[in-house]
Motif scaffolding. Structure first.
Motif, PDB file in Angstrom:
ATOM      1  N   GLU A 164       0.867  -1.173   0.000  1.00 11.37           N
ATOM      2  CA  GLU A 164       0.000   0.000   0.000  1.00 11.37           C
ATOM      3  C   GLU A 164       0.906   1.226   0.000  1.00 11.37           C
ATOM      4  O   GLU A 164       1.948   1.234   0.668  1.00 11.37           O
ATOM      5  CB  GLU A 164      -0.899   0.024   1.234  1.00 11.37           C
ATOM      6  N   VAL A 165       0.543   2.259  -0.745  1.00 10.46           N
ATOM      7  CA  VAL A 165       1.394   3.437  -0.897  1.00 10.46           C
ATOM      8  C   VAL A 165       0.653   4.687  -0.445  1.00 10.46           C
ATOM      9  O   VAL A 165      -0.514   4.891  -0.793  1.00 10.46           O
ATOM     10  CB  VAL A 165       1.852   3.602  -2.368  1.00 10.46           C
ATOM     11  N   VAL A 166       1.348   5.508   0.332  1.00  9.21           N
ATOM     12  CA  VAL A 166       0.873   6.855   0.665  1.00  9.21           C
ATOM     13  C   VAL A 166       1.962   7.808   0.182  1.00  9.21           C
ATOM     14  O   VAL A 166       3.089   7.779   0.670  1.00  9.21           O
ATOM     15  CB  VAL A 166       0.635   7.039   2.176  1.00  9.21           C
ATOM     16  N   ARG A 167       1.612   8.670  -0.768  1.00 14.16           N
ATOM     17  CA  ARG A 167       2.620   9.509  -1.423  1.00 14.16           C
ATOM     18  C   ARG A 167       2.564  10.946  -0.901  1.00 14.16           C
ATOM     19  O   ARG A 167       1.516  11.491  -0.609  1.00 14.16           O
ATOM     20  CB  ARG A 167       2.412   9.519  -2.941  1.00 14.16           C
ATOM     21  N   SER A 168       3.760  11.529  -0.813  1.00 13.84           N
ATOM     22  CA  SER A 168       3.910  12.977  -0.650  1.00 13.84           C
ATOM     23  C   SER A 168       3.247  13.526   0.608  1.00 13.84           C
ATOM     24  O   SER A 168       2.496  14.504   0.563  1.00 13.84           O
ATOM     25  CB  SER A 168       3.361  13.710  -1.893  1.00 13.84           C
ATOM     26  N   VAL A 169       3.519  12.909   1.763  1.00 15.11           N
ATOM     27  CA  VAL A 169       3.021  13.441   3.028  1.00 15.11           C
ATOM     28  C   VAL A 169       3.819  14.701   3.363  1.00 15.11           C
ATOM     29  O   VAL A 169       5.045  14.717   3.318  1.00 15.11           O
ATOM     30  CB  VAL A 169       3.171  12.403   4.152  1.00 15.11           C
ATOM     31  N   VAL A 170       3.144  15.768   3.718  1.00 11.55           N
ATOM     32  CA  VAL A 170       3.812  17.045   3.971  1.00 11.55           C
ATOM     33  C   VAL A 170       4.615  16.975   5.262  1.00 11.55           C
ATOM     34  O   VAL A 170       4.422  16.101   6.108  1.00 11.55           O
ATOM     35  CB  VAL A 170       2.796  18.208   4.048  1.00 11.55           C
ATOM     36  N   GLU A 210       0.142  15.898  10.987  1.00  7.05           N
ATOM     37  CA  GLU A 210      -0.457  15.385   9.746  1.00  7.05           C
ATOM     38  C   GLU A 210       0.093  13.996   9.430  1.00  7.05           C
ATOM     39  O   GLU A 210      -0.645  13.102   9.016  1.00  7.05           O
ATOM     40  CB  GLU A 210      -0.172  16.358   8.600  1.00  7.05           C
ATOM     41  N   PHE A 211       1.405  13.820   9.620  1.00  8.51           N
ATOM     42  CA  PHE A 211       2.038  12.518   9.381  1.00  8.51           C
ATOM     43  C   PHE A 211       1.391  11.447  10.264  1.00  8.51           C
ATOM     44  O   PHE A 211       0.988  10.381   9.783  1.00  8.51           O
ATOM     45  CB  PHE A 211       3.540  12.623   9.662  1.00  8.51           C
ATOM     46  N   VAL A 259      10.332  15.341   9.251  1.00  9.44           N
ATOM     47  CA  VAL A 259       9.036  14.969   9.799  1.00  9.44           C
ATOM     48  C   VAL A 259       9.027  13.558  10.368  1.00  9.44           C
ATOM     49  O   VAL A 259       8.431  13.310  11.434  1.00  9.44           O
ATOM     50  CB  VAL A 259       7.927  15.149   8.739  1.00  9.44           C
ATOM     51  N   VAL A 260       9.681  12.601   9.694  1.00  8.26           N
ATOM     52  CA  VAL A 260       9.677  11.220  10.184  1.00  8.26           C
ATOM     53  C   VAL A 260      10.443  11.135  11.501  1.00  8.26           C
ATOM     54  O   VAL A 260       9.984  10.521  12.476  1.00  8.26           O
ATOM     55  CB  VAL A 260      10.282  10.274   9.133  1.00  8.26           C
ATOM     56  N   LYS A 261      11.603  11.759  11.526  1.00  6.75           N
ATOM     57  CA  LYS A 261      12.420  11.747  12.738  1.00  6.75           C
ATOM     58  C   LYS A 261      11.692  12.425  13.893  1.00  6.75           C
ATOM     59  O   LYS A 261      11.678  11.929  15.031  1.00  6.75           O
ATOM     60  CB  LYS A 261      13.751  12.439  12.455  1.00  6.75           C
TER      61      LYS A 261
END
Length: 397
Positions: free
Chosen positions: A215-221, A226-227, A254-256
């Motif tokens: 499953e793909v989720v693209r271009s999360v700001v 929001e993430f 954002v991920v970190k």
């Protein structure tokens, strides 16, 4: 910094082993067998004819030509078969059971094809054109071993020994997420400062090529709330989360920012490209976080993610083929890091080693060079320079 090998082991342990499930034989292609398959029947399950022809006693056709009465017809699939009397023949089809008393098959081409009586023009030795019970597989023995990557031939054998289902390691269900406010999905027009998103396309294709469900989720700001809002609800239905981007030392990682303190550790790996990485568990789900540059994503996939995913799905052979090759030009590498450079390998006829040259520079943004490569040139941590003619390790793609 952590070594590439140590980090690969960490990711492999994180993913563990996928659950075992039972699937119909016809749906098991490409999956890995989790349990040995024992043959419930022998193959062949009975003595049968390997040819269309006539079942005979070899002694009755030792001198030819000879004419014998045809006492019976035996088509394939016949369950009850009459014994063969001395001095007679029985017409028999390929795969049909051998009648008791017969010890040879005369091919139809060596006869006049008679139906009430048959003239035989060539002698047949004892055992001629007979498939013996169990000569392929003996009942009760292992027909397929656990760990086998199931091909069409394996599935045919499983069906032939009477199995309708197989126990296999379940393919991983993977959520692939690309992050970055600068990312735009084609064909939307770009504004200055924006780029088209490609990492999720590459990762999803690579993972599906291994047999994963993706499953793909693209271009999360680049927004932590929001993430979490977009990704966290999806974790319940996946085995693995892979992200790209947002793991370096900048102000908008954002991920970190979202996963620090949530069970995911971020660290530097002694490699180029692909140094900043992260892995751990978020809400119990394994997470592997990759850098944002596309070549870093692809190199990271090859260096540790691909082998870990294959291992999780039961594969034992998880490594790309490695060969030695002579460099066609000089190369440099940062001291203390294992460098993976895109390259093109050419075997040399009559020699153990081939030749290899880099494609493109070391930059992690040079994606086009990857499409021109068929290998990765690996320069180890202790090597800072290699000269034309030096022998290096090559990872064939």
């Amino acid at each position: 910094m952590i070594s590439v090998d140590a980090y690969r082991e960490t990711v492999t342990e994180l993913l563990g082993r996928a659950p075992v499930r039972t699937v119909p034989v016809a749906e098991a292609a490409g999956l890995v067998l989790a349990r040995d398959v024992l043959a419930d029947v022998a193959l062949p399950p009975f003595d049968n004819s390997a040819m269309d022809g006539y079942a005979v006693r070899a002694a009755d056709v030792a001198e030819v030509p000879v004419t014998l009465p045809v006492a019976d017809d035996i088509p394939a699939g016949r369950v009850e078969v009459n014994p063969l009397e001395s001095g007679t023949a029985q017409r028999i089809m390929t795969g049909a059971p051998l009648p008791p008393g017969a010890d040879a098959i005369v091919m139809v081409e060596d006869t006049d094809r008679g139906t009430s009586e048959v003239q035989i023009s060539r002698a047949a030795a004892v055992g001629s054109h007979i498939r013996r019970i169990g000569e392929d597989v003996t009942k009760g023995t292992t027909a397929l071993h656990a760990g086998t990557v199931l091909s069409h031939a394996h599935l045919g054998l499983a069906a032939a020994v009477g199995l309708a289902e197989l126990e296999v390691f379940r393919p991983l269900s993977v959520l692939v997420v690309s992050t970055g406010t600068e990312l735009v999905e084609a064909p939307n027009p770009l504004q200055h400062g924006q780029i088209y998103e490609s990492n999720s396309v590459m990762l999803a294709a690579a993972l599906r090529g291994l047999g994963c469900q993706v499953e793909v989720v693209r271009s999360v700001v680049d927004d932590v709330e929001e993430f979490r809002k977009i990704i966290e609800p999806r974790l319940e239905s996946v085995d693995l989360l892979i992200t790209s981007g947002g793991v370096s030392a900048g102000a908008y990682e954002v991920v970190k920012d979202a996963l620090t303190g949530q069970g995911v550790e971020f660290q530097k790996i002694a490699m180029q490209p692909g140094g900043p990485q992260g892995c751990g568990r978020w809400n119990g789900v394994p997470v592997v976080t990759l850098p944002g540059n596309p070549v870093s994503v692809l190199v990271s996939f090859e260096a540790f993610l691909r082998p870990a995913v294959l291992s999780a799905m039961g594969h034992s052979d998880v490594d790309r083929l490695r060969v030695r090759a002579r460099l066609t030009e000089d190369m440099t590498s940062p001291a203390g890091r294992r460098q993976f450079r895109r390259g093109f390998y050419t075997p040399v006829l009559g020699e153990v080693t081939g030749v290899v040259g880099p494609r493109g520079g070391p930059g992690s943004h040079l994606l086009a060079a990857f499409t021109q490569a068929n290998c990765l040139i690996v320069l180890p941590e202790e090597v800072s320079a290699a000269s034309e003619g030096d022998e290096v390790e090559v990872l064939l793609l």
